[in-house]
Structures are given as structure tokens and as C-alpha cells.
Motif scaffolding. Structure first.
Motif, PDB file in Angstrom:
ATOM      1  N   SER A  11       0.837  -1.204   0.000  1.00 17.55           N
ATOM      2  CA  SER A  11       0.000   0.000   0.000  1.00 17.55           C
ATOM      3  C   SER A  11       0.868   1.249   0.000  1.00 17.55           C
ATOM      4  O   SER A  11       0.533   2.251  -0.655  1.00 17.55           O
TER       5      SER A  11
ATOM      6  N   THR B 291      -3.468  -4.996   6.853  1.00 17.73           N
ATOM      7  CA  THR B 291      -4.199  -3.733   6.719  1.00 17.73           C
ATOM      8  C   THR B 291      -5.175  -3.773   5.547  1.00 17.73           C
ATOM      9  O   THR B 291      -6.363  -3.531   5.697  1.00 17.73           O
ATOM     10  N   THR B 292      -4.636  -4.088   4.354  1.00 14.53           N
ATOM     11  CA  THR B 292      -5.486  -4.062   3.163  1.00 14.53           C
ATOM     12  C   THR B 292      -6.273  -5.375   3.042  1.00 14.53           C
ATOM     13  O   THR B 292      -5.670  -6.438   2.946  1.00 14.53           O
TER      14      THR B 292
ATOM     15  N   PRO C 158      -5.094   2.879   2.697  1.00 17.35           N
ATOM     16  CA  PRO C 158      -4.589   3.042   4.067  1.00 17.35           C
ATOM     17  C   PRO C 158      -3.370   2.179   4.358  1.00 17.35           C
ATOM     18  O   PRO C 158      -3.332   1.001   3.979  1.00 17.35           O
TER      19      PRO C 158
ATOM     20  N   ASP D  27      -3.607  -2.553  -5.615  1.00 18.58           N
ATOM     21  CA  ASP D  27      -2.985  -2.859  -4.323  1.00 18.58           C
ATOM     22  C   ASP D  27      -3.750  -4.051  -3.753  1.00 18.58           C
ATOM     23  O   ASP D  27      -4.912  -3.932  -3.371  1.00 18.58           O
TER      24      ASP D  27
HETATM   25 MG   LIG Z   1      -1.765  -2.860   2.292  1.00 18.69          MG
END
Ligand SMILES: [Mg+2]
Ligand SMILES: Nc1nc2c(ncn2[C@@H]2O[C@H](COP(=O)(O)OP(=O)(O)OP(=O)(O)O)[C@@H](O)[C@H]2O)c(=O)[nH]1
Length: 562
Positions: free
Chosen positions: A81, A101-102, A94, A152
Motif C-alpha cells: 500500500s 491492513t489491506t 490506508p 494494491d
Molecule cells: Mg496494504
């Protein structure tokens, strides 16, 4: 950042030969034809990748050839990301400390969205995770990336199963993959074993990024890069661009940006990706097809055995035997002594007993041809199993040396019409001209002579009887004319009887010999008819599979040609 690192960050990928779009379409068309040829002959499951590719490639090529879809893939925390945002020069996806996270794929499109929307729909990126990098904002700064769709992805080694499914799905669709690894986990077994190694056919559309190089002491960068290069080589990814990156330095992603710019400018990634997919599919299909199959000639011993088994199962010997007997029967009924003929005619004709049409060879009622026509006895269990074995042997011969499911396909083809075989054989027998539809001329001649001498004997007998009667009644005696010492009526009677016997004695061996010849001729014709049935019901379906195999090889040759 040292000069060497800066140089490494700009490290170029290799320049590969271009993939011709028409050539690629021709290869895909060849695979489509291959699938058509083997349809119904080979099991479906191993063909699924080929079918999927043909469909996917058709869709991808029809959607937009002006866009290049690039995915950032890698383990959680490697910095996908962060690199995505660095490329977009905006915080779109983010970046977090919480791992992973993603969870959902984010996309950024450079340039006008136009055809990109359908492409993003097809890729399954949700509209709220799509961003457009309008060049209006930046002047012409970003124009070099026009046509890029950067994705992403979630982490591929995720604890979340859904993340892995999403990654696997998209890795099958994108044009180019940027694998992001970090100095801590670049040697991770999951990334090498499960992903990078699988991508060896896609070397032309693979870029590897060693991110977070700022975390390494500058002196160690070269060593780690060399170590990673060695690992990639052993994954079969020798020659793929390997770019060190860092987001902490403004120039730290220059190398990656350059690689993406080149990819976008070439507009080759989509074609190369599909070309690599075609290579993989062709290699798998190649294994399914193997070497050329053996030709099944009519002179093959297996075919000869099949013909013999068909002859036995169709009852050819029985019919031939009946022809011989019928010949003798009919010859005797025409040429024999009139009294014997009468007796003969009372006995059933051996051919008609088998319900073989009286006038074999005449055109038959087509409706009648549809059902079993004769009373030739059913084949024995031994004949039937010999036929089954012969069919199997032919299939084995024809399928010998063919790989994978082909031998099964050949066997299935050989047996495909076995159920119709008995009726077809019976029809062939019934339709064969046995050469018995007309009495022979010589029978009539001999028969006429027999009548003549019988009449002579009867006349002599009558004459003599008349003489006796006149004498008994005391009427004037009849004076028989004499032939030498013998009265003519006696000569007629005895001569007639003797000539009749003699003729019968002479006719019998001739009729027997002629009956044998009639049998041989009928046997030859029946064998011919039965062989034709074998050709139509067993060999033709087998040859169709062998021909399909040869055709499949030919089109695969086209598909292989890059
Ligand atoms: Mg990510
Ligand atoms: N020092 C340094 N830190 C980085 C770099 N790139 C990313 N990071 C940090 O690494 C952490 C993870 O970055 P992300 O970009 O969220 O990583 P990711 O690969 O997207 O992770 P997931 O979304 O969980 O798959 C963040 O705290 C980033 O700030 C880099 O080049 N150098």
C-alpha cells in the motif's frame, strides 16, 4: 542515499521480444480448435485450464488493449500500500500498523477512465475502491503512466482466507505482477514455493521489488539483492527485474516507476501475460497428446482377428453350409428322378430354414431391413466373447503408445456401436447375394433329359402292358417292333430306367463339386459383407479418435508457435 543504491533503484528490467497480438490470437484460436477436437473424447477436468484461458484471454483482449493492469502482491507489511500510494503520489490506500491492513483490492487508474471501467468491473474491483489519477491535476507529469491500472492487493500469506482467495483470483487476471518483499521476509518459503516458482512461465511479466531497503545498512544492500537474485534464479525466475525500493526517500521508488512507465509505453504486458498462459496450457496439453499414434491398417493382425471373430459371430459358416446343402438339395430336386424329385421337394430347403430371403440380393423392403431378418442361430457364448476380445485388441492396438486418456477414448469408440452390431451383421447376411436365386441351366438340362428317359421308360412300360392286356383278353396280339434281338418297348423300359440311374449317378458328384464352389463363393461374399460391417461399426469410430488425436497434434503445433 548512496550513488550505488540510487543506481540500483533505477535498475532496468530486460528488454524482451514483442508478442504479436495476431499471433497470440491465432495461438488461442488453435487451443479453441484443440478443445473442439477432443471434446467428448478426453475427460473434462484436465481441460479446464485451457477452457478457462481461452475464455479469459478472449475477454481480456476484447476489453482494453490500451490499459496495463499491474498488481502489487506480497506478504503483509512488505509495503504494497505504501508503494501504491507512492506511485499515485496520494494516500489512497490506508497504510497501517495493524496487520493485515489491506483487505480489499484498491485500484488507481492513470489517465481517462473510459475503457478502464469495464476492465475494473471484470477484475471485480469495487467502485468505492477505484481512484482516477487525472493528469489535469499534475500537468503532464503523470502522462507517462497513462493507461496504467495499478492494483494494491491484500496479503497473499494472510491469516484471512478471503484475502488469499482474492489474491489468487486477481493474479490469474492481471497483466503484470510486482512482487513486493522486504528485507526481513524476502526468503520466505511461502512466497517462493507457492507463488514465485509458479510464475516461472510469466517471467516476462514479473517484477520483483525489495522494499524497505532503507532498513538495511547500505553495505548490506548488494549482498541481500544478490541473495534474493540467487533465490529467484532457483525459482526459475532468472532474468526478472529485481528493484530495490524505499518510500522514505523521494527517489526511492524511481526504479519501479520507470519499470511501470516502460511497461505502459510498450502496451505489451497483457499480450505477454496471455502468451505465458498459452505456453503453460500448451505444455500441459502437450503431455496429454504425446507422440503420433500408430496407424491401424487393414492388414493389421488385430483387424484380421476382428474379421474372423465377426465372421464366426455372424454365423457365416452356418449360412455357407446351408448354401452348400441347398445347392445339393435344389440340384437333386431338379435333376433327380421324377419320383425322387417329388420326395426332395417335400423336404425343407436348408436356406429357407434359415429364413434367408428366397431371392437374396434382390432389393428388400427397407422397413424389413430395420429388423433382424434371418433365423441364423445366435452367436455362441464363445463366439461372442471372442468378438469382445477382438474389439478390445483392435482398440489396444490403435491406442498403444498414446498418453493419458486416449486409450480409453479409443476403447470407448471401438465399443460405441457394439450394441447395434448383431442386427447390422444379420442385415448384412440377409442382404448378401448368395448366388442361389436362380436354378442352374445345367440342372434344367439334366432334369429335361431325366424326364425324357423316364417318359421313354413309362412309354415302354405302357406298351408292354398293352401287349399283355391284349393277350390276356384273347385279342389279336400286338407285334412289338424289334431293335436287334430286343423288342423296342422292353428297350425303352430298361434303357430308360438304366439311363435314368446312370444320369443320377453321374450327376451326384458333379452337383457335390458345384455345391462346394457355390459355398465358397457365398462364403467370400458373406465375409466381405461382414467385414464391411466391422469397418463401419468398429474401425471407423476407432479411426475417428486416432484422426482426432492427429488433428489435436497439428493444432497444438500452431498453438506452440510463438
Ligand atoms: Mg496494504
Ligand atoms: N522504513 C520503511 N518502512 C516502510 C516502507 N514501506 C512501508 N513501510 C512501512 O511498513 C508498514 C506496512 O506498510 P503497508 O504499506 O501497510 O504494507 P502492506 O504490504 O500494504 O501490508 P498489508 O496491507 O497488511 O498487506 C507501514 O508501517 C509502513 O509505513 C519503507 O520503504 N521503509
Amino acid at each position: 542515499m548512496g550513488g550505488r543504491l540510487r543506481e540500483a533503484l533505477r535498475a532496468d528490467g530486460r528488454v524482451d521480444g514483442r508478442v504479436d497480438a495476431d499471433q497470440l490470437v491465432a495461438r488461442l484460436e488453435a487451443i479453441r480448435r484443440f478443445l473442439g477436437i477432443v471434446d467428448g473424447k478426453l475427460p473434462d477436468t484436465p481441460l479446464v485450464p485451457a477452457r478457462t484461458l481461452v475464455e479469459r484471454a478472449g475477454t481480456r483482449l476484447s476489453l482494453s488493449r490500451d490499459h496495463t493492469v499491474v498488481a502489487l502482491a506480497g506478504a503483509t507489511g512488505s509495503g504494497k500500500s505504501s508503494l501504491f500510494n507512492a506511485m499515485a503520489r496520494m494516500d489512497l490506500s490506508p497504510v497501517g500498523v495493524r496487520r493485515p491492513t489491506t483487505g480489499v483490492t484498491h485500484a488507481c487508474v492513470w489517465g481517462p477512465l473510459d475503457g478502464g471501467t469495464r476492465l475494473l468491473d471484470w477484475l471485480g474491483v469495487l467502485p468505492r475502491h477505484r481512484f482516477v489519477r487525472e493528469s489535469l491535476l499534475d500537468g503532464d507529469d503523470e502522462s507517462t503512466l497513462h493507461g496504467l491500472i495499478l492494483l494494491d492487493l491484500p496479503d497473499f500469506d494472510s491469516v484471512q482466507h478471503s484475502h488469499r482467495l482474492e489474491v489468487d483470483r486477481l493474479l490469474g487476471l492481471v497483466d503484470l505482477v510486482v512482487w513486493v518483499v522486504d528485507p526481513q521476509k524476502y526468503a520466505d518459503r511461502v512466497v517462493h514455493g507457492s507463488y514465485l516458482r509458479e510464475f516461472h512461465r510469466h517471467r516476462d511479466v514479473t517484477v520483483v521489488v525489495l522494499n524497505q531497503v532503507d532498513r538495511l545498512p547500505p553495505a548490506d544492500v548488494d549482498r541481500v539483492v544478490a541473495d534474493l537474485r540467487r533465490l529467484l534464479d532457483s525459482d526459475g525466475l532468472d532474468g526478472v527485474p529485481l528493484l530495490p525500493t524505499t518510500i522514505t526517500d523521494p527517489g526511492g521508488t524511481e526504479g519501479l516507476r520507470g519499470a511501470l512507465e516502460r511497461s505502459v509505453a510498450e502496451r505489451q504486458a497483457a499480450l505477454r501475460r496471455l502468451s505465458g498462459d498459452v505456453d503453460a496450457v500448451v505444455a500441459a496439453l502437450d503431455e496429454m497428446v504425446g507422440a503420433p499414434g500408430p496407424a491401424l491398417t487393414t492388414g493389421d493382425p488385430a483387424v484380421a482377428t476382428l474379421d474372423r471373430a465377426l465372421v464366426a459371430a455372424a454365423g457365416v459358416p452356418t449360412v455357407a453350409e446351408a448354401v452348400e446343402q441347398a445347392y445339393r438339395h435344389r440340384a437333386a430336386a431338379t435333376t433327380g428322378w421324377p419320383l425322387v424329385r417329388l420326395w426332395r421337394r417335400l423336404r425343407p430347403d436348408p436356406l429357407r430354414r434359415l429364413h434367408l430371403p428366397d431371392r437374396s440380393g434382390d432389393p428388400r423392403d427397407p422397413a424389413e431391413s430395420l429388423v433382424a431378418a434371418t433365423s441364423v442361430p445366435e452367436p455362441s457364448v464363445a463366439d461372442r466373447s471372442a468378438l469382445g476380445l477382438a474389439v478390445r485388441t483392435v482398440a489396444e492396438r490403435a491406442g498403444a503408445g498414446l498418453p493419458s486418456a486416449w486409450p480409453n477414448a479409443v476403447t470407448a469408440a471401438a465399443r460405441s456401436r457394439l450394441g447395434d452390431l448383431p442386427d447390422a451383421l444379420d442385415r448384412a447376411i440377409a442382404d448378401t447375394d448368395l448366388g442361389m436365386n436362380r436354378p442352374r441351366l445345367w440342372w434344367r438340362l439334366v432334369g429335361g433329359l431325366q424326364w425324357l428317359v423316364t417318359l421313354a421308360a413309362v412309354a415302354g412300360l405302357g406298351w408292354l402292358a398293352l401287349g399283355y392286356a391284349l393277350r390276356a383278353l384273347g385279342l389279336p396280339e400286338l407285334r412289338h417292333p424289334m431293335a436287334g434281338e430286343v423288342p423296342v418297348p422292353t428297350l425303352l423300359l430298361l434303357g430308360g430306367l438304366l439311363a435314368g440311374l446312370l444320369m443320377a449317378a453321374l450327376t451326384r458328384p458333379v452337383a457335390r463339386w458345384a455345391a462346394r464352389r457355390a459355398r465358397q463363393r457365398a462364403e467370400a461374399r458373406l465375409t466381405g459383407a461382414v467385414t464391411k460391417v466391422g469397418e463401419e461399426y468398429v474401425l471407423t469410430p476407432v479411426r475417428a479418435v486416432i484422426a482426432a488425436h492427429a488433428d489435436a497434434r497439428t493444432v497444438l503445433e500452431v498453438a506452440r508457435h510463438r
